[in-house]
Design a protein around this motif. Sequence first.
Motif, short mmCIF file in Angstrom:
data_model
loop_
_atom_site.label_atom_id
_atom_site.label_comp_id
_atom_site.label_asym_id
_atom_site.label_seq_id
_atom_site.Cartn_x
_atom_site.Cartn_y
_atom_site.Cartn_z
N GLU A 282 0.83 -1.20 0.00
CA GLU A 282 0.00 0.00 0.00
C GLU A 282 0.87 1.26 0.00
O GLU A 282 0.57 2.23 -0.69
N GLU A 283 1.96 1.22 0.72
CA GLU A 283 2.87 2.36 0.75
C GLU A 283 3.47 2.61 -0.63
O GLU A 283 3.57 3.76 -1.08
N HIS A 284 3.85 1.54 -1.31
CA HIS A 284 4.44 1.69 -2.66
C HIS A 284 3.39 2.18 -3.66
O HIS A 284 3.69 3.01 -4.52
N ILE A 285 2.16 1.67 -3.56
CA ILE A 285 1.11 2.10 -4.48
C ILE A 285 0.81 3.59 -4.28
O ILE A 285 0.65 4.34 -5.25
N THR A 286 0.76 4.03 -3.04
CA THR A 286 0.50 5.45 -2.76
C THR A 286 1.61 6.33 -3.33
O THR A 286 1.34 7.37 -3.93
N ARG A 287 2.85 5.87 -3.16
CA ARG A 287 3.98 6.62 -3.73
C ARG A 287 3.91 6.65 -5.25
O ARG A 287 4.16 7.68 -5.89
N PHE A 288 3.53 5.53 -5.82
CA PHE A 288 3.41 5.40 -7.27
C PHE A 288 2.35 6.37 -7.82
O PHE A 288 2.58 7.07 -8.81
N LEU A 289 1.21 6.41 -7.16
CA LEU A 289 0.15 7.33 -7.60
C LEU A 289 0.61 8.78 -7.50
O LEU A 289 0.24 9.61 -8.34
N GLY A 290 1.42 9.09 -6.52
CA GLY A 290 1.99 10.44 -6.42
C GLY A 290 2.90 10.75 -7.59
O GLY A 290 2.89 11.88 -8.12
#
Length: 431
Positions: free
Chosen positions: A6-14
């Motif tokens: 989830e942390e990586h996905i959030t960073r990716f969306l940013g």
Amino acid sequence: MEPEIEEHITRFLGMLDTAFRRRGEAEGLPERFREAVRGTPRHRFVHRFRADRDGPVGDFDAEPQRHLAAVYSDRVQIHVGADDAALESTNSQPSYVLWLLHRLGLEAGHRVIEIGSGSGWLAAVMGRLVGDGSVVGVEILGDLARRSQADLAALGIANVAIVEGDGAVGNDAGAPYDRAVIMAAVWDLPTALFDQVAEGGRLLLPIALAGGGGRDCHVAVLRREDGRFRALEAVPGAVVRFVGPGQERGAERRRLGELPFWPGIGATPALYRTLSLGARDPARFGAAAYAFRLFLGQTEPGFAVFDDGEGEELSASPFGLVDTAARSVAICRPGMLLGYGSPEAPRRLDAAYRRWTALGMPGPAAFELEVVRTEQAPRPGPGLWVEKRGVSALVWRLAGAAPPPRVGRQKAVRDRPRPAGPETGIRPPGP
């Protein structure tokens, strides 16, 4: 691993949001795209890959935690087979392909075909975007097609199907399609696309540039009108090459030493003169030369981009004309025009340069583009050039040029290529 993912996905969306804003989207990544990407975890479609063409092989299935950062980066990923050899398929730069999809105008209920679906991740994202519509991906690599279909099934994405087959023949079973996507540089548009895209439908098509090595291209959004495709917009890009019969033509750069008559004429230039194009400044040469090179490719059958063996980007490569019958070569380099052998090729290049400057030194955005069946191509005329490529032809029409305007030779280039993007995948080329 769920909190870490989830942390990586959030960073990716940013990352995607920032990239959209840099490309002029004031609102950033649209919310419907954000939801589609979040609902399509990229790591579920990545197995063996390289983050760089010559980099080490990563095996996500064997070491998922080690590779999460690479999977959720705004970079291309090159698919790798069991023998560690790179496949003719990539996961393209996410922000760029999603931005292109945004230009394509996908809507709920649309029927979509993707030629060369690769890992299936982009097809899955499109499946989320079209809702109760459907997506079919056509992938020529059997192992990749079967694996991506299994990944889609594991996520329960039922409105996306991957078909193993040659993308050049499309997929008649689901036609006509409201939207069609090709993420490989095409030299000659497969005839199936003329038949399988619905009237009023749109096609996302990277069009290979002459001499571009098969990668450098215009990435165009085209609308089907009366059986032909009219470009709504186009941006420079670089993608993997579309393979198949007829697709190799015009792609390769030419090596001077391989010309059969070069040993007799290549020792000393027969002509050398300054050329205002770029004024010996390689940075300026890249912007202006892109526009002039396009014009030569449209208008001169002897056009060539030359390979010095130094691996230059297309924007920095020397280019010009080859006239085999006259044993003549003309080469444009920053600030200079060189002629070898008889004066025929330099004379033709100089005449083309004068025509180009008289038209106002137009760049790619100054032309209206249509892709038509070759038998439907109009006759060339003032402000109208036809580039026949096989079953398809490119029709370039200078906007508002009937008759062509009389403009001074020193007028600035009308438009310039976009600045360089990341050195990965489908991207804007260098300046």
